[in-house]
Design a protein around this motif. Structure first.
Motif, PDB file in Angstrom:
ATOM      1  N   ASP A 151       1.554  -5.257 -10.815  1.00 38.88           N
ATOM      2  CA  ASP A 151       2.824  -5.921 -10.496  1.00 38.88           C
ATOM      3  C   ASP A 151       2.742  -6.607  -9.141  1.00 38.88           C
ATOM      4  OD1 ASP A 151       3.995  -5.000 -12.827  1.00 38.88           O
ATOM      5  OD2 ASP A 151       4.576  -3.106 -11.909  1.00 38.88           O
ATOM      6  N   ARG A 152       3.631  -7.553  -8.958  1.00 34.04           N
ATOM      7  CA  ARG A 152       3.710  -8.233  -7.673  1.00 34.04           C
ATOM      8  C   ARG A 152       5.173  -8.286  -7.260  1.00 34.04           C
ATOM      9  NH1 ARG A 152       1.712 -13.860  -7.932  1.00 34.04           N
ATOM     10  NH2 ARG A 152       3.131 -13.931  -9.687  1.00 34.04           N
ATOM     11  N   ALA A 153       5.378  -8.465  -5.983  1.00 37.34           N
ATOM     12  CA  ALA A 153       6.753  -8.530  -5.501  1.00 37.34           C
ATOM     13  C   ALA A 153       6.850  -9.496  -4.341  1.00 37.34           C
ATOM     14  CB  ALA A 153       7.233  -7.137  -5.078  1.00 37.34           C
ATOM     15  N   ALA A 154       8.022 -10.106  -4.236  1.00 37.10           N
ATOM     16  CA  ALA A 154       8.328 -10.974  -3.102  1.00 37.10           C
ATOM     17  C   ALA A 154       9.525 -10.364  -2.385  1.00 37.10           C
ATOM     18  CB  ALA A 154       8.647 -12.376  -3.575  1.00 37.10           C
ATOM     19  N   SER A 170       3.395 -10.880  -3.852  1.00 33.16           N
ATOM     20  CA  SER A 170       2.119 -10.256  -3.506  1.00 33.16           C
ATOM     21  C   SER A 170       2.005  -8.900  -4.188  1.00 33.16           C
ATOM     22  CB  SER A 170       2.047 -10.078  -1.984  1.00 33.16           C
ATOM     23  OG  SER A 170       1.014  -9.186  -1.646  1.00 33.16           O
ATOM     24  N   SER A 171       0.780  -8.506  -4.437  1.00 39.37           N
ATOM     25  CA  SER A 171       0.547  -7.178  -5.010  1.00 39.37           C
ATOM     26  C   SER A 171       0.273  -6.151  -3.912  1.00 39.37           C
ATOM     27  CB  SER A 171      -0.633  -7.223  -5.990  1.00 39.37           C
ATOM     28  OG  SER A 171      -1.771  -7.728  -5.332  1.00 39.37           O
ATOM     29  N   ASP A 172       0.357  -6.598  -2.661  1.00 35.67           N
ATOM     30  CA  ASP A 172       0.114  -5.692  -1.536  1.00 35.67           C
ATOM     31  C   ASP A 172       1.398  -4.897  -1.262  1.00 35.67           C
ATOM     32  OD1 ASP A 172      -0.593  -4.393   0.726  1.00 35.67           O
ATOM     33  OD2 ASP A 172      -1.059  -6.178   1.912  1.00 35.67           O
ATOM     34  N   ILE A 173       1.550  -3.825  -2.004  1.00 31.63           N
ATOM     35  CA  ILE A 173       2.792  -3.048  -1.939  1.00 31.63           C
ATOM     36  C   ILE A 173       2.975  -2.416  -0.558  1.00 31.63           C
ATOM     37  CG2 ILE A 173       4.093  -1.168  -3.022  1.00 31.63           C
ATOM     38  CD1 ILE A 173       3.654  -3.599  -4.818  1.00 31.63           C
ATOM     39  N   ALA A 174       1.858  -2.049   0.075  1.00 37.29           N
ATOM     40  CA  ALA A 174       1.961  -1.406   1.388  1.00 37.29           C
ATOM     41  C   ALA A 174       2.596  -2.353   2.401  1.00 37.29           C
ATOM     42  CB  ALA A 174       0.574  -0.975   1.858  1.00 37.29           C
ATOM     43  N   THR A 175       2.187  -3.599   2.380  1.00 38.03           N
ATOM     44  CA  THR A 175       2.770  -4.580   3.303  1.00 38.03           C
ATOM     45  C   THR A 175       4.241  -4.811   2.988  1.00 38.03           C
ATOM     46  OG1 THR A 175       0.623  -5.652   3.484  1.00 38.03           O
ATOM     47  CG2 THR A 175       2.522  -6.928   4.171  1.00 38.03           C
ATOM     48  N   LEU A 176       4.540  -4.888   1.713  1.00 38.88           N
ATOM     49  CA  LEU A 176       5.946  -5.057   1.317  1.00 38.88           C
ATOM     50  C   LEU A 176       6.793  -3.895   1.828  1.00 38.88           C
ATOM     51  CD1 LEU A 176       5.204  -6.275  -2.266  1.00 38.88           C
ATOM     52  CD2 LEU A 176       6.798  -7.441  -0.766  1.00 38.88           C
ATOM     53  N   ARG A 177       6.218  -2.715   1.697  1.00 37.64           N
ATOM     54  CA  ARG A 177       6.946  -1.519   2.156  1.00 37.64           C
ATOM     55  C   ARG A 177       7.208  -1.597   3.673  1.00 37.64           C
ATOM     56  NH1 ARG A 177       6.974   3.487  -0.053  1.00 37.64           N
ATOM     57  NH2 ARG A 177       5.273   2.935  -1.428  1.00 37.64           N
TER      58      ARG A 177
END
Lengths: 771, 325
Positions: A151-154, A170-177
């Motif tokens: 999954d990806r998120a913006a 992005s699929s970089d969930i850690a950065t999103l968090r």
């Protein structure tokens, strides 16, 4: 652990038992492979040296071939089992932690009301309690938690200006968090339409398959965020077809008190009498939000530079929502002066950012007026010239020291920038004497914050200058070059609404207008008067007499009197209207200049006039905010150049902060001050009813409402499952063909015995290669 | 209804038949008798002092060689010329190294059908080792050589000379040779370099040396040994004796191969390795052939599943050619 993985996978099949059997069947080819290795017959061999040479050379390749064959056989068995078990693609992806390739747009409203207390543990926001933003962030983190590796998120924030912190998705969930955890409440208004517009743009760019995208809108949906005056744009109408829309429920109401507005009586004030500072009347409005606000006092502190703080107490009655306070202050300094107001801390105040506000006025000791005329006190007929009439109106006392208006006179031919510097109003009494350069100069000065008042000379034939003036000031007016003589004196119209500029003389206006007669005038075609032009005076025959139009988007103003101040044209100079007409119009024009208007947090305004000449501002936090020049607008692609290039000449320097004004307070640069306040309606902490929220968001499509803690369920993919049974069977078939080929290659079935040696003659033999 | 098989002379020379016969002497006799019977139909006849051509008489020639019959018919003096037959020293060298003890699992049965030999069936048979084939051939060749009044000798070798029978044309020589051939292969590899050195030191006259071996030795060592034989002007025939399985590598199932000269054991899938093995073997054979070509030696590959008759015919042909040189 294997059991857990299996339990995670098995629900993805219609018949899980077959899938498990397929997985278990992998052991069959492995067992055959191992058994085949064990069961070997030992043969004595003489030509060992050649065997060893061949074996060393091909050992790696043979092992690789055999392993590849084993792998293919295992895959065939396993996939056959899975294919027969009826796999469902999306569930399979989710079980595998791949998430099914969802794209989630996380929109978090960190607008001003998000700092209000939330529904969580008790305690006021800011004192360790949970704010609405904390709750929204928690919901956002839950969304991110539910996403899989595929999954990806913006991440997009809704506080004005809406900002895409992470976009494209992005699929970089850690950065999103990290980004979600680092969010803080802004003092700017929530701008949900702009945030959703960003999502729309990204979705259109992504072109993802329908049903795989999600828009998760996390907002408190307070009355300040859901504003019907800022509805969702038509462009968002397709949002629901591009992605599934999910939102949370609105937060409850929270009590809040705010300074709603500070309005000075005039934005440009000048001293009414010598030796005294200008007097400003301030109107301050306070508002309380809440269903039934209690009674009690609220203390307001008002401060002006160099003045002691004024404390005012407002005693609220129970249920009272608004209160208005009027104070009058005498300014002791000239230039921009700011009045700042702040509420003292109150226990039932949900939002702190709206507890302060500032208003700015431009204080001037004297009003500097420039008369641009060729001079002369009397005409050949012994009449007073228009300049004399006007000078008498502007300076009736004749004592520059005792009168707040100081009149300067210059010849039109020698008009230059130096003369205009420091002037507030310029009267052009003889347009015919002005050349094109003079009009250019005047238009530029006006665009930077001046007021130009053009009055025709007494001569009946004016020439082409009215058209030149109109062009240079960017107006569309079409003015006749020759005066129109009326057969009979025409009176001014007395009906119709009173212009705002003359509010102070409203009661006497009819009596003042009645005796004025127009004998001749410069005609202005009514069709050429655009909507921005205000016709302050008109005749009974509806001919425009006094026009006022903004220059450079309101930074300056052009006033045009179509009659000369001469008895041949009109009796206006001799009538009582003359003095209030000139003074009130001047005052209103100066007040109406946009240079003194305040701005809201989150704005990135275009600054003109004196502010437009600055290169930076110092913000409330003491940090420098660079100002960058605003590029002139380009014509639309494929469009034509403006018909009149001179129309934009008046639009001279304008600057824009390099980033939005993100803090409320005073921004200073040189002698100039820019007041930045919160958008008062945006701080409305009252709850929006669910139907109101639904109605507000309905433009974008149908929104699923996720209850607390059930966000991951709302993000489940659509019910339509993709049966992967047949595709898998095709894969199995392809693998079977591959296995046949590989088995033939690995077993070297083509190298049949006998091909290597052929009897040449009985008793003698030679290998094929020898032969 | 099946007709009882009629055996031809060549059948007696087939390994399938020979493998049933115990005793090398009996085998050799079968081979020779079978071979000689077949010769009645073969072109290989009249090995003795024989007429070659006429030439005009010139004064001084020996009148005993005048062909009076031609003079009577044509009134011309023609002189008979004969091929001068010479006795040879024939040394048969038989390899008794460990690798010669290999016997394949099958022996091809060949039935004569006109001039063509055709493989009709493959059947299991007794153990017919390369060594058996070599000793039978050596015994038969020595018999034929002695019968042609040549002096025949024998060398049995592995990594060194194991036995040596001096060349002789005496009546008891064949029995001596046959007795010497009644040995078994030893567990030693072939070392042609050393063997050739020892052989050269023992041979007093220029000889025809027929080597029956699989030549599973280093190419360079073999070349060095042959060069020494060539240097002493010996004529050498290399009969590379290989089992059909070695030439074909027709194994099907995975197996473990155990080296017969202490090379160890290897697990393999024979079908996967067949091509590479045959390439290595052919490379070795090509190397030997190149060496032989260099020294002017003869080289033949002898398939132990094939009859010995053609081999003996070839042997006699080559012998005749060497005498005429």
């Amino acid at each position: 652990m294997l059991i857990a993985i299996a339990q995670g996978f098995l629900p993805a099949f219609t018949v899980p038992g077959l899938a498990a059997a397929g997985a278990a069947a992998i052991s069959i080819p492995i067992a055959i492979h191992l058994l085949a290795r064990r069961k070997r017959k030992t043969e004595p061999w003489a030509a060992m040296r050649f065997i060893l040479a061949a074996y060393k050379k091909h050992r790696q390749r043979i092992r690789l071939e055999q392993l590849l064959l084993l792998l293919v056989r295992c895959l065939i068995v396993m996939l056959a089992g899975m294919a027969l078990a009826g796999p469902q693609l999306r569930e399979l992806g989710a079980a595998a932690g791949l998430g099914g390739g969802r794209t989630v747009y996380l929109v978090i409203d960190n607008g001003i009301t998000s700092s209000a207390p939330g529904k969580g543990p008790a305690g006021p926001a800011g004192t360790g309690g949970v704010t609405r933003l904390d709750e929204l962030k928690k919901a956002g983190l839950a969304v991110l938690e539910s996403l899989g590796a595929g999954d990806r998120a913006a991440l997009i924030t809704a506080a004005k200006p809406s900002e895409a912190l992470i976009d494209p998705p992005s699929s970089d969930i850690a950065t999103l968090r990290r980004e979600v955890e680092g969010l803080s409440a802004s003092a700017a208004a929530a701008d949900l339409p702009a945030a959703l517009d960003r999502v729309m743009t990204s979705l259109e760019r992504e072109k993802r398959a329908t049903g795989m995208g999600f828009v998760v809108l996390l907002s408190d949906f307070s009355a300040g965020a859901v504003r019907m005056d800022k509805a969702l744009g038509e462009r968002l109408r397709n949002l629901g077809s591009l992605a599934r829309l999910v939102r949370v429920t609105g937060a409850g109401e929270a009590p809040n008190i705010q300074i709603e507005s500070i309005v000075p009586g005039a934005t440009v004030v000048y001293s009414e009498s010598p030796g005294q500072g200008p007097v400003v009347d301030w109107q301050i409005k306070l508002r309380r939000f809440g269903t039934s606000p209690p009674s009690g006092p609220t203390t307001l502190r008002l401060s002006l530079p160099g003045e002691p703080v004024i404390r005012q107490t407002i005693n609220w009655a129970a249920g009272q929502a608004t209160s208005e306070l009027r104070i009058s202050t005498t300014l002791k300094q000239t230039g921009p002066v700011a009045l700042t107001a702040a509420l003292e801390a109150a226990a039932d105040d949900g939002v702190k950012a709206d507890n302060q506000r500032a208003g700015v006025v431009e204080a001037r000791q004297k009003l500097n007026v420039l008369l641009v005329s060729r001079g002369g006190g009397q005409t050949a007929g012994g009449r007073l010239t228009p300049e004399r009439w006007l000078r008498a109106v502007l300076d009736p006392v004749g004592d520059p020291l005792a009168w707040p208006i100081q009149v300067h006179a210059h010849d039109p031919g020698s008009l230059n920038e130096t003369m205009l510097r420091g002037m507030d109003v310029a009267f052009i009494m003889d347009g015919q004497a002005m050349d094109a350069g003079g009009w250019d100069l005047l238009a530029r000065w006006t665009g930077e914050g001046g007021v130009t008042w053009v009055i025709p000379a007494a001569a009946t034939i004016t020439g082409a200058w009215p058209s030149v003036m109109s062009q240079k000031f960017g107006q569309t007016w079409k003015i006749s070059p020759e005066a129109t003589k009326e057969k009979e004196p025409i009176r001014l119209a007395t009906d119709g609404p009173t212009p705002e500029a003359w509010t102070r003389i409203r009661s006497d206006l009819r009596d003042l207008l009645s005796p004025v007669e127009i004998l001749q005038r410069l005609g202005v075609e009514a069709a050429t008067i655009d909507s921005h032009t205000q016709v302050l005076l008109r005749t009974e025959t509806d001919a425009p007499i006094l026009l006022s139009a903004p220059v450079n988007l309101g930074a300056g103003r052009l006033i045009f009197l179509t009659v000369s101040l001469d008895p041949i044209w009109t009796n206006l100079p001799t009538k009582p209207l003359m003095v209030p007409l000139v003074h009130e119009t001047m005052r209103a024009s100066l007040n109406g200049l946009t240079g003194a208007q305040d701005h809201h947090v989150g704005d990135q305004p275009e600054l003109k006039g004196k502010l437009g000449a600055l290169s930076s501002l110092i913000g409330p936090d003491g940090k420098q905010m660079l100002l960058v020049a605003v590029k002139p607008e380009k014509p639309p692609a494929g469009g034509q150049e403006p018909k009149d290039p001179k129309k934009t000449e008046a639009a001279k320097p304008a600057v824009r902060p390099i980033r939005p004004l993100d803090q409320p307070g005073l921004y200073k640069g040189g002698d100039e001050i820019l007041a930045v306040n919160i958008d008062s309606p945006a701080a409305n902490t009252m709850a929006s009813a669910e139907p109101v929220i639904s109605s507000y968001l309905a433009t974008a499509g149908e929104w699923a409402v996720a209850e607390d803690g059930k966000m991951s369920e709302a993000l489940k993919l659509a019910e339509g499952k993709a049966d992967m049974g047949w595709p898998l069977l095709w894969v199995v078939l392809a693998l079977a063909l591959l296995e046949t080929y590989l088995a033939r290659v690995v077993s070297h079935a083509g190298a049949a015995p006998g091909a290597g040696a052929q009897a040449q003659t009985p008793g003698r033999a030679a290998t094929a290669k020898v032969a | 209804m099946n007709q009882p098989a009629v055996k031809t002379a060549l059948d007696y020379l087939h390994p399938h038949t020979l493998s049933q016969v115990t005793g090398i002497e009996l085998r050799a006799r079968m081979i020779v008798e079978g071979f000689m019977t077949g010769m009645h139909r073969s072109p290989y006849r009249g090995y003795s002092v024989e007429f070659a051509e006429h030439r005009p008489y010139t004064p001084g020639d020996d009148l005993r060689h005048l062909d009076w019959k031609v003079y009577g018919r044509t009134d011309k003096l023609q002189l008979k010329q004969y091929v001068q037959e010479t006795n040879l020293d024939m040394i048969l060298a038989v390899d008794a190294s460990g690798s010669m003890g290999y016997a394949g699992q099958t022996i091809r049965v060949v039935k004569s059908r006109g001039s063509q030999g055709k493989v009709e069936q493959v059947s299991p048979a007794g153990q017919w080792r390369k060594f058996d084939h070599a000793t039978a051939a050596a015994a038969a060749m020595s018999y034929l050589a002695l019968h042609q009044q040549d002096r025949a000798g024998l060398v049995v070798f592995a990594d060194k000379l194991l036995d040596f029978v001096k060349p002789s044309s005496s009546r008891s020589q064949w029995r001596t040779i046959v007795d010497a051939l009644r040995v078994q292969p030893v567990d030693q590899p072939t070392s042609m370099g050393r063997v050739c050195d020892e052989l050269v030191s023992r041979l007093r006259h220029r000889s025809v040396v027929v080597i029956l071996s699989d030549f599973f030795d280093d190419d360079n060592t073999l070349a060095a040994g042959l060069s020494r034989l060539s240097h002493r002007r010996h004529d050498v025939m290399l009969l590379q004796t290989l089992d059909h399985q070695e030439l074909d590598f027709g194994f099907q199932d995975p197996l473990s191969l155990l080296g017969m000269e202490a090379e160890g054991k290897v697990d393999l899938d024979p079908r996967a390795l067949r091509k590479a093995y045959l390439e290595a073997l052919n490379e070795h054979i090509q190397s030997i052939r190149a060496t032989c070509r260099k020294f002017g030696f003869e080289h033949e590959i002898v398939d132990t599943s094939m009859p010995l008759g053609p081999l003996l015919s070839e042997f006699l042909t080559r012998r005749g050619a060497k005498i005429k040189k």
